[in-house]
Structure formats: structure tokens, C-alpha cells
Enzyme design. Sequence first.
Site, PDB file in Angstrom:
ATOM      1  N   ARG A   1      47.327  36.327  31.589  1.00  0.00           N
ATOM      2  CA  ARG A   1      46.155  35.667  30.980  1.00  0.00           C
ATOM      3  C   ARG A   1      46.577  34.449  30.157  1.00  0.00           C
ATOM      4  NH1 ARG A   1      44.848  38.867  34.010  1.00  0.00           N
ATOM      5  NH2 ARG A   1      43.382  40.589  33.775  1.00  0.00           N
TER       6      ARG A   1
ATOM      7  N   SER B   1      36.314  40.401  28.618  1.00  0.00           N
ATOM      8  CA  SER B   1      37.230  41.038  27.667  1.00  0.00           C
ATOM      9  C   SER B   1      37.401  40.127  26.458  1.00  0.00           C
ATOM     10  CB  SER B   1      38.602  41.249  28.304  1.00  0.00           C
ATOM     11  OG  SER B   1      38.472  41.994  29.481  1.00  0.00           O
TER      12      SER B   1
ATOM     13  N   GLU C   1      41.032  36.838  23.504  1.00  0.00           N
ATOM     14  CA  GLU C   1      41.229  36.160  24.799  1.00  0.00           C
ATOM     15  C   GLU C   1      40.414  34.867  24.949  1.00  0.00           C
ATOM     16  OE1 GLU C   1      41.617  38.381  28.672  1.00  0.00           O
ATOM     17  OE2 GLU C   1      39.905  37.135  29.165  1.00  0.00           O
TER      18      GLU C   1
HETATM   19  P1  FAD Z   1      34.764  28.083  30.415  1.00  0.00           P
HETATM   20  O1  FAD Z   1      34.352  29.266  29.620  1.00  0.00           O
HETATM   21  O2  FAD Z   1      33.786  27.013  30.612  1.00  0.00           O
HETATM   22  O3  FAD Z   1      36.073  27.474  29.748  1.00  0.00           O
HETATM   23  C1  FAD Z   1      37.133  28.309  29.355  1.00  0.00           C
HETATM   24  C2  FAD Z   1      38.260  27.426  28.811  1.00  0.00           C
HETATM   25  O4  FAD Z   1      38.769  26.609  29.854  1.00  0.00           O
HETATM   26  C3  FAD Z   1      37.796  26.439  27.739  1.00  0.00           C
HETATM   27  O5  FAD Z   1      38.866  26.251  26.859  1.00  0.00           O
HETATM   28  C4  FAD Z   1      37.516  25.161  28.499  1.00  0.00           C
HETATM   29  O6  FAD Z   1      37.662  24.006  27.701  1.00  0.00           O
HETATM   30  C5  FAD Z   1      38.595  25.216  29.555  1.00  0.00           C
HETATM   31  N1  FAD Z   1      38.199  24.569  30.802  1.00  0.00           N
HETATM   32  C6  FAD Z   1      37.152  24.897  31.591  1.00  0.00           C
HETATM   33  N2  FAD Z   1      37.140  24.114  32.693  1.00  0.00           N
HETATM   34  C7  FAD Z   1      38.201  23.277  32.579  1.00  0.00           C
HETATM   35  C8  FAD Z   1      38.723  22.233  33.397  1.00  0.00           C
HETATM   36  N3  FAD Z   1      38.163  21.906  34.555  1.00  0.00           N
HETATM   37  N4  FAD Z   1      39.817  21.578  32.951  1.00  0.00           N
HETATM   38  C9  FAD Z   1      40.405  21.895  31.782  1.00  0.00           C
HETATM   39  N5  FAD Z   1      39.965  22.881  30.970  1.00  0.00           N
HETATM   40  C10 FAD Z   1      38.871  23.556  31.376  1.00  0.00           C
HETATM   41  N6  FAD Z   1      38.658  36.652  33.350  1.00  0.00           N
HETATM   42  C11 FAD Z   1      39.676  37.175  34.055  1.00  0.00           C
HETATM   43  O7  FAD Z   1      40.795  36.647  34.035  1.00  0.00           O
HETATM   44  N7  FAD Z   1      39.496  38.285  34.811  1.00  0.00           N
HETATM   45  C12 FAD Z   1      38.319  38.939  34.890  1.00  0.00           C
HETATM   46  O8  FAD Z   1      38.206  39.921  35.599  1.00  0.00           O
HETATM   47  C13 FAD Z   1      37.231  38.407  34.127  1.00  0.00           C
HETATM   48  N8  FAD Z   1      36.041  39.041  34.122  1.00  0.00           N
HETATM   49  C14 FAD Z   1      35.017  38.560  33.366  1.00  0.00           C
HETATM   50  C15 FAD Z   1      33.801  39.255  33.347  1.00  0.00           C
HETATM   51  C16 FAD Z   1      32.733  38.792  32.596  1.00  0.00           C
HETATM   52  C17 FAD Z   1      31.439  39.556  32.592  1.00  0.00           C
HETATM   53  C18 FAD Z   1      32.875  37.591  31.844  1.00  0.00           C
HETATM   54  C19 FAD Z   1      31.720  37.047  31.067  1.00  0.00           C
HETATM   55  C20 FAD Z   1      34.092  36.909  31.842  1.00  0.00           C
HETATM   56  C21 FAD Z   1      35.173  37.392  32.592  1.00  0.00           C
HETATM   57  N9  FAD Z   1      36.415  36.739  32.613  1.00  0.00           N
HETATM   58  C22 FAD Z   1      37.450  37.242  33.356  1.00  0.00           C
HETATM   59  C23 FAD Z   1      36.632  35.515  31.824  1.00  0.00           C
HETATM   60  C24 FAD Z   1      36.171  34.234  32.561  1.00  0.00           C
HETATM   61  O9  FAD Z   1      35.244  34.528  33.566  1.00  0.00           O
HETATM   62  C25 FAD Z   1      37.339  33.468  33.181  1.00  0.00           C
HETATM   63  O10 FAD Z   1      38.297  33.169  32.217  1.00  0.00           O
HETATM   64  C26 FAD Z   1      36.886  32.170  33.862  1.00  0.00           C
HETATM   65  O11 FAD Z   1      37.969  31.562  34.511  1.00  0.00           O
HETATM   66  C27 FAD Z   1      36.284  31.166  32.887  1.00  0.00           C
HETATM   67  O12 FAD Z   1      35.703  30.131  33.643  1.00  0.00           O
HETATM   68  P2  FAD Z   1      34.613  29.168  33.064  1.00  0.00           P
HETATM   69  O13 FAD Z   1      34.372  28.092  34.067  1.00  0.00           O
HETATM   70  O14 FAD Z   1      33.419  29.930  32.626  1.00  0.00           O
HETATM   71  O15 FAD Z   1      35.375  28.556  31.800  1.00  0.00           O
HETATM   72  P1  NAP Z   2      40.575  49.448  33.775  1.00  0.00           P
HETATM   73  O1  NAP Z   2      40.618  49.712  35.228  1.00  0.00           O
HETATM   74  O2  NAP Z   2      39.756  50.344  32.902  1.00  0.00           O
HETATM   75  O3  NAP Z   2      42.059  49.411  33.208  1.00  0.00           O
HETATM   76  C1  NAP Z   2      42.289  49.154  31.829  1.00  0.00           C
HETATM   77  C2  NAP Z   2      43.434  48.204  31.671  1.00  0.00           C
HETATM   78  O4  NAP Z   2      44.633  48.835  32.083  1.00  0.00           O
HETATM   79  C3  NAP Z   2      43.262  46.998  32.524  1.00  0.00           C
HETATM   80  O5  NAP Z   2      42.813  45.944  31.746  1.00  0.00           O
HETATM   81  C4  NAP Z   2      44.594  46.754  33.176  1.00  0.00           C
HETATM   82  O6  NAP Z   2      45.260  45.591  32.796  1.00  0.00           O
HETATM   83  C5  NAP Z   2      45.438  47.946  32.808  1.00  0.00           C
HETATM   84  N1  NAP Z   2      45.878  48.547  34.076  1.00  0.00           N
HETATM   85  C6  NAP Z   2      45.184  49.392  34.851  1.00  0.00           C
HETATM   86  N2  NAP Z   2      45.938  49.743  35.904  1.00  0.00           N
HETATM   87  C7  NAP Z   2      47.087  49.090  35.811  1.00  0.00           C
HETATM   88  C8  NAP Z   2      48.259  49.051  36.590  1.00  0.00           C
HETATM   89  N3  NAP Z   2      48.395  49.793  37.702  1.00  0.00           N
HETATM   90  N4  NAP Z   2      49.276  48.261  36.189  1.00  0.00           N
HETATM   91  C9  NAP Z   2      49.167  47.535  35.088  1.00  0.00           C
HETATM   92  N5  NAP Z   2      48.083  47.522  34.292  1.00  0.00           N
HETATM   93  C10 NAP Z   2      47.054  48.302  34.643  1.00  0.00           C
HETATM   94  O7  NAP Z   2      40.132  47.923  33.518  1.00  0.00           O
HETATM   95  P2  NAP Z   2      38.698  47.263  33.466  1.00  0.00           P
HETATM   96  O8  NAP Z   2      38.399  46.875  32.088  1.00  0.00           O
HETATM   97  O9  NAP Z   2      37.704  48.069  34.237  1.00  0.00           O
HETATM   98  O10 NAP Z   2      38.935  45.911  34.269  1.00  0.00           O
HETATM   99  C11 NAP Z   2      39.271  45.932  35.638  1.00  0.00           C
HETATM  100  C12 NAP Z   2      40.033  44.684  35.989  1.00  0.00           C
HETATM  101  O11 NAP Z   2      39.208  43.543  35.776  1.00  0.00           O
HETATM  102  C13 NAP Z   2      41.276  44.475  35.131  1.00  0.00           C
HETATM  103  O12 NAP Z   2      42.269  43.897  35.934  1.00  0.00           O
HETATM  104  C14 NAP Z   2      40.819  43.520  34.060  1.00  0.00           C
HETATM  105  O13 NAP Z   2      41.865  42.710  33.568  1.00  0.00           O
HETATM  106  C15 NAP Z   2      39.772  42.689  34.798  1.00  0.00           C
HETATM  107  N6  NAP Z   2      38.727  42.234  33.867  1.00  0.00           N
HETATM  108  C16 NAP Z   2      39.014  41.192  33.063  1.00  0.00           C
HETATM  109  C17 NAP Z   2      38.056  40.702  32.197  1.00  0.00           C
HETATM  110  C18 NAP Z   2      38.349  39.497  31.339  1.00  0.00           C
HETATM  111  O14 NAP Z   2      37.423  38.950  30.764  1.00  0.00           O
HETATM  112  N7  NAP Z   2      39.576  39.079  31.239  1.00  0.00           N
HETATM  113  C19 NAP Z   2      36.805  41.300  32.133  1.00  0.00           C
HETATM  114  C20 NAP Z   2      36.562  42.371  32.950  1.00  0.00           C
HETATM  115  C21 NAP Z   2      37.522  42.846  33.830  1.00  0.00           C
HETATM  116  P3  NAP Z   2      44.998  44.185  33.510  1.00  0.00           P
HETATM  117  O15 NAP Z   2      43.995  43.538  32.653  1.00  0.00           O
HETATM  118  O16 NAP Z   2      46.318  43.529  33.479  1.00  0.00           O
HETATM  119  O17 NAP Z   2      44.520  44.416  34.903  1.00  0.00           O
END
Ligand code: FAD
Ligand code: NAP
Length: 344
Positions: free
Chosen positions: A170, A241, A336
Site C-alpha cells: 500500500r 480501509s 491509509e
Molecule cells: P483519489 O481518492 O482521488 O486520490 C487518492 C490519492 O491519489 C490522492 O492523494 C490524490 O491526490 C492522488 N491521485 C489521484 N489521482 C492521481 C493522479 N492521476 N496522479 C497523481 N496523484 C493522483 N484500495 C486498495 O488498495 N484495495 C482495495 O481493495 C480497496 N478497496 C476499497 C473499497 C472501498 C469501499 C473504498 C471506498 C476504497 C477502497 N480502496 C482500496 C481505496 C481506493 O479505492 C484506492 O486507493 C484507489 O486507487 C483510489 O483511487 P481514486 O481515483 O479514488 O483516488
Molecule cells: P480479510 O479477508 O478479512 O483479511 C484481513 C486482512 O488479513 C487482510 O487485510 C489481509 O491483508 C490479511 N490477509 C488475509 N489473508 C492473507 C494472506 N494469505 N496473506 C497475507 N495477508 C493476508 O480482508 P478484508 O478486509 O475482507 O479485505 C479483503 C481484501 O480486500 C484484502 O486484500 C484487503 O486489503 C482489500 N481491501 C482493501 C481496502 C482498502 O481500502 N485498502 C478496502 C477493502 C478491502 P491484505 O490487506 O494485505 O490483503
Amino acid sequence: MIESSAIEIIENADLQPFTTMAVPGRAEYFCRVDNQQQLLQALDYARDRQLQVTALGGGSNLLLAADIVGLVVQLNLIGIEASEFAPGQFHVSFAAGENWHQAVEHCLQQSWYGLENLSLIPGNMGAAPIQNIGAYGVELCDLFVSLEAIEISSGKLVVMDKQACQFAYRDSIFKQAYKGRYLITQVTLLLSSVAQVNIQYPALASALEGTEPSPEQVSAAVCRIRREKLPDPQQIPNAGSFFKNPVIGAELLQSLLETNAAMPYFKQPNDRAKVPAAWLIDQCGFRGLRSGKVGVHQHQALVLVNFGGTGAEILQLAEQIQLAVQERFAIALEIEPQIYGLPS
Ligand code: FAD
Ligand code: NAP
């Protein structure tokens, strides 16, 4: 409203509708750019007035703690191009404004595989490298080839490969040394017409147990699991998250397991372990908690939710959670999403 050739600059613009957390917040100046030329115009406008520039994609990974000073540029550049550089191997380039999930669906339709585990992540392509988005055992860096970006200060185009982006969990150079320095305009990924499904992630493995799923079925399973567990930002505003899952050393892990035998953890390189932050937060009694107009989601304690509160209220709740987890587990939870409007 000020007209600047093709781009339209809006003063004191309301940003609330452009972010999934939907807290109140405004941009001193705001513009939407649909192509590279408009983007350069926006940068000229900012440079002439010495305005700080902030990129906006889908607004799903940021929190407005207060108004944003300077120019907020919403990148809406659209376009997908593919070239087959070896049999069945495609370099697919996506413009920054392409919606991530729609791009995943488009690739599946073309039989370009690799993105299926990353289905239904909100936001746009341009933001995907910022935190090296990941889910269900796959990260952007696994498929990443290169990106194009414009340096905000000079307007110069740069191309960066995987190594230059310094991807980590991340994280990338864009959250570190290059924070706020570039606008990403295009991302190129390596996809394959030969399916290589990865269903090792526990939730996915149990959902698809006993099957030999196609990439399309993996994508459908990921969407199903996500819809069951995560709040839809359209219904309950959130930014996914709110904390990263902490990665801790062997010594702390051992001492915590002595008193918390049920604590889940996942081994990482260098004798470290990733602990699900949701479990830590749940143990501290925050899951489902509502504090005024903000709260912690009932089904996923890692997600802070907004019922009409402010960014400051969200941050206050986040701080309470951080303090409780620190006190009980000696683990510092890192926020995050990108926080905007805090005094620097
Ligand atoms: P924004 O929120 O618009 O921007 C995020 C950051 O990036 C800001 O700092 C912005 O300035 C910068 N930015 C945006 N676009 C650009 C660009 N073109 N150039 C330079 N900087 C830029 N993330 C995960 O990694 N895994 C997940 O599974 C995941 N699940 C999510 C689930 C939900 C319900 C929500 C709400 C979010 C989740 N996220 C997850 C977080 C998010 O969706 C990601 O980080 C996504 O990539 C953000 O994209 P955005 O276009 O909305 O960025
Ligand atoms: P989950 O399945 O309940 O698992 C909880 C956490 O444990 C996860 O975040 C994951 O880390 C870690 N994990 C589970 N299995 C793993 C493995 N085999 N090896 C290493 N790490 C492991 O998670 P969840 O909340 O439902 O989310 C599911 C997936 O979607 C995850 O990958 C999560 O990162 C992603 N997610 C991200 C966001 C966001 O905003 N960043 C929001 C929703 C969901 P990891 O995060 O490294 O996978």
C-alpha cells in the site's frame, strides 16, 4: 467563475460530492481536465498564481480534514490502448481517468487476464499506483509495466518503470519522496490471454472451493464477497480501509501471542508478520461503534463510516482507535487514505 481558454476554473468549489467519504470540504480553485493539453493549461494557471496543485481521481482514498488551498485538478483523461508484444501477452495502457472497475471488466471482456482479483476497487486508474492498490492476494505492482506522469513544477512528461515507482505494501514513491510532485496521466499493465487464476487468498479459496474457476468467475466471487462485507460508499460514505494492516517484528508477535493466542497473523519476509488491523480494532471494542455522526462499520472494523459528520470528527475517532490499539497491543496503526487540509 473564471474562464481560462478551454479549461474552466471554479473558485471555492464544493468537493463533498467528489469524495466517497463525503465530508464537507472545498477547494480554493478547482478544474476538470479531459486531455493532456488541458492538464498543461491547468498547471500553467497554477504556476502563474503560485498555487499548490492537488490531484483528484475518484476521491475514494482521501479525507478532507479542512478546505484544500490551491488548485484541485480532477483528471478525467480517457482511453485504453493495447499492443500484443508477444503471443498472448499484452501491454495495455489506460488513461488516468478510466474507472478502475470498468477497466477490469473491459479487460475480462477482451480476454486480457490478470486483474480479476482487483475487481470492484473504487477509484480511477491514475491513482492506482499511488498506494499500489491490492486485494485478495494481488497487487498492482504484480502487473505493472510503466506509467507516464507530468511533473507539476515544470510540466515535463516523465516515464517511470516499476523499479522507479518503489512499490511496497500500500505504498509507492508517490506517497514518499515524490508526494505531490507528479500528475499520473497513463498506466501500462502487462496482461495475458492465458488465464492464471490465483485463489490462494483464504476468503476466495473458501468461496470457490472445489471448483476450477475461470478469471470471470474469480472476478464475480471477489465482487460477491466485497458486496457482502464492505459498505457501498453510495449508501454509507467511507474511504475503504482507514488503517493499513500493521507489519510487526518477531519479538512483538511472540509477546502478543502469549496473551492473545487467537490473534490472526500472516508471515511476511524477514521474520515479520502482518496482523489484520480489523481484528485489533475489534478487540478494542470499536466494531459497530457510533460516535456522533461518524462510526466504525459493523462488518469490517477497518472501515470508518460517515453519517453526516466532518473530517475532523473522523480524525478524532481514528485517533481514539490508534490510542486504544497502541495501549493494548503496542502497535501504531498508520492511516491509509491521504489527509488534506491539515496544517503542514
Ligand atoms: P483519489 O481518492 O482521488 O486520490 C487518492 C490519492 O491519489 C490522492 O492523494 C490524490 O491526490 C492522488 N491521485 C489521484 N489521482 C492521481 C493522479 N492521476 N496522479 C497523481 N496523484 C493522483 N484500495 C486498495 O488498495 N484495495 C482495495 O481493495 C480497496 N478497496 C476499497 C473499497 C472501498 C469501499 C473504498 C471506498 C476504497 C477502497 N480502496 C482500496 C481505496 C481506493 O479505492 C484506492 O486507493 C484507489 O486507487 C483510489 O483511487 P481514486 O481515483 O479514488 O483516488
Ligand atoms: P480479510 O479477508 O478479512 O483479511 C484481513 C486482512 O488479513 C487482510 O487485510 C489481509 O491483508 C490479511 N490477509 C488475509 N489473508 C492473507 C494472506 N494469505 N496473506 C497475507 N495477508 C493476508 O480482508 P478484508 O478486509 O475482507 O479485505 C479483503 C481484501 O480486500 C484484502 O486484500 C484487503 O486489503 C482489500 N481491501 C482493501 C481496502 C482498502 O481500502 N485498502 C478496502 C477493502 C478491502 P491484505 O490487506 O494485505 O490483503
